[in-house]
Design a protein around this motif. Sequence first.
Motif, PDB file in Angstrom:
ATOM      1  N   PHE A  44     -15.714  -5.662  12.618  1.00  0.00           N
ATOM      2  CA  PHE A  44     -16.023  -6.867  11.846  1.00  0.00           C
ATOM      3  C   PHE A  44     -17.030  -6.566  10.739  1.00  0.00           C
ATOM      4  O   PHE A  44     -16.894  -7.046   9.621  1.00  0.00           O
ATOM      5  CB  PHE A  44     -16.567  -7.979  12.751  1.00  0.00           C
ATOM      6  N   ALA A  45     -18.033  -5.777  11.042  1.00  0.00           N
ATOM      7  CA  ALA A  45     -19.049  -5.445  10.039  1.00  0.00           C
ATOM      8  C   ALA A  45     -18.433  -4.657   8.892  1.00  0.00           C
ATOM      9  O   ALA A  45     -18.729  -4.897   7.718  1.00  0.00           O
ATOM     10  CB  ALA A  45     -20.180  -4.656  10.688  1.00  0.00           C
ATOM     11  N   MET A  46     -17.564  -3.734   9.222  1.00  0.00           N
ATOM     12  CA  MET A  46     -16.935  -2.926   8.188  1.00  0.00           C
ATOM     13  C   MET A  46     -16.030  -3.778   7.301  1.00  0.00           C
ATOM     14  O   MET A  46     -15.966  -3.586   6.093  1.00  0.00           O
ATOM     15  CB  MET A  46     -16.125  -1.800   8.826  1.00  0.00           C
ATOM     16  N   VAL A  51     -14.484  -6.754   1.452  1.00  0.00           N
ATOM     17  CA  VAL A  51     -13.905  -8.012   0.990  1.00  0.00           C
ATOM     18  C   VAL A  51     -14.866  -8.722   0.052  1.00  0.00           C
ATOM     19  O   VAL A  51     -14.475  -9.246  -0.991  1.00  0.00           O
ATOM     20  CB  VAL A  51     -13.534  -8.912   2.190  1.00  0.00           C
ATOM     21  N   PHE A  52     -16.123  -8.731   0.391  1.00  0.00           N
ATOM     22  CA  PHE A  52     -17.112  -9.419  -0.434  1.00  0.00           C
ATOM     23  C   PHE A  52     -17.440  -8.637  -1.697  1.00  0.00           C
ATOM     24  O   PHE A  52     -17.556  -9.197  -2.782  1.00  0.00           O
ATOM     25  CB  PHE A  52     -18.388  -9.660   0.385  1.00  0.00           C
ATOM     26  N   LEU A  53     -17.565  -7.342  -1.570  1.00  0.00           N
ATOM     27  CA  LEU A  53     -18.061  -6.539  -2.683  1.00  0.00           C
ATOM     28  C   LEU A  53     -16.979  -6.045  -3.637  1.00  0.00           C
ATOM     29  O   LEU A  53     -17.295  -5.586  -4.728  1.00  0.00           O
ATOM     30  CB  LEU A  53     -18.851  -5.339  -2.139  1.00  0.00           C
ATOM     31  N   ILE A  59      -5.630  -7.553  -3.955  1.00  0.00           N
ATOM     32  CA  ILE A  59      -5.689  -7.782  -2.507  1.00  0.00           C
ATOM     33  C   ILE A  59      -4.830  -6.790  -1.724  1.00  0.00           C
ATOM     34  O   ILE A  59      -5.230  -6.324  -0.662  1.00  0.00           O
ATOM     35  CB  ILE A  59      -5.328  -9.249  -2.157  1.00  0.00           C
ATOM     36  N   ASP A  60      -3.651  -6.427  -2.237  1.00  0.00           N
ATOM     37  CA  ASP A  60      -2.803  -5.472  -1.516  1.00  0.00           C
ATOM     38  C   ASP A  60      -3.468  -4.103  -1.421  1.00  0.00           C
ATOM     39  O   ASP A  60      -3.427  -3.452  -0.380  1.00  0.00           O
ATOM     40  CB  ASP A  60      -1.433  -5.349  -2.181  1.00  0.00           C
ATOM     41  N   ARG A  61      -4.082  -3.679  -2.503  1.00  0.00           N
ATOM     42  CA  ARG A  61      -4.775  -2.380  -2.497  1.00  0.00           C
ATOM     43  C   ARG A  61      -5.982  -2.433  -1.572  1.00  0.00           C
ATOM     44  O   ARG A  61      -6.240  -1.511  -0.802  1.00  0.00           O
ATOM     45  CB  ARG A  61      -5.195  -2.027  -3.931  1.00  0.00           C
ATOM     46  N   LEU A  62      -6.735  -3.533  -1.642  1.00  0.00           N
ATOM     47  CA  LEU A  62      -7.912  -3.681  -0.792  1.00  0.00           C
ATOM     48  C   LEU A  62      -7.515  -3.683   0.683  1.00  0.00           C
ATOM     49  O   LEU A  62      -8.139  -3.012   1.508  1.00  0.00           O
ATOM     50  CB  LEU A  62      -8.654  -4.973  -1.152  1.00  0.00           C
TER      51      LEU A  62
END
Length: 150
Positions: A44-46, A51-53, A59-62
């Motif tokens: 969860f931390a990872m 997502v925030f930064l 979105i697909d690449r992320l």
Amino acid sequence: MQDLTTLAHDRTFQHYIALIQRVHDAFTGPYPDVAVRVRTVQIFAMLGDPVFLCRDVPIDRLRAEILAGVWTLLDDPATSGLVTRDEPERPAPRTGARRPGRPRALGEAKAEAARRMYEEGDRTVGEIAERLGVSRATLYRHLTGRAPSA
């Protein structure tokens, strides 16, 4: 900047913490050991930081990069300790000639008869469909490759 310790007494913050705990519990399952709980928190931390930064990353690449990172951290989910429960047994596949779902409107014999009538050329698709008791659309599906493009 506000001291974050003051948030600990805020009701909204407490609801947020309770929500995170429920999500965490859903992922770890009933009666998890300490290793599973810790690894779940780490995941969860990872996930939170990229997502925030990285809002400018598509979105697909992320998503692909996040999942690649999770698998790198876990190395092998089967031996990571995160997968602790056996998968439930799947029922054996049904045997027999029956297939699930609605029966076909045209059986193989009727479909072959429809193809012959169509190839003879003395009946329209509408007449053939009416004679066999099916719609024109159903008949065209069985005449794939032979139906006129009208």
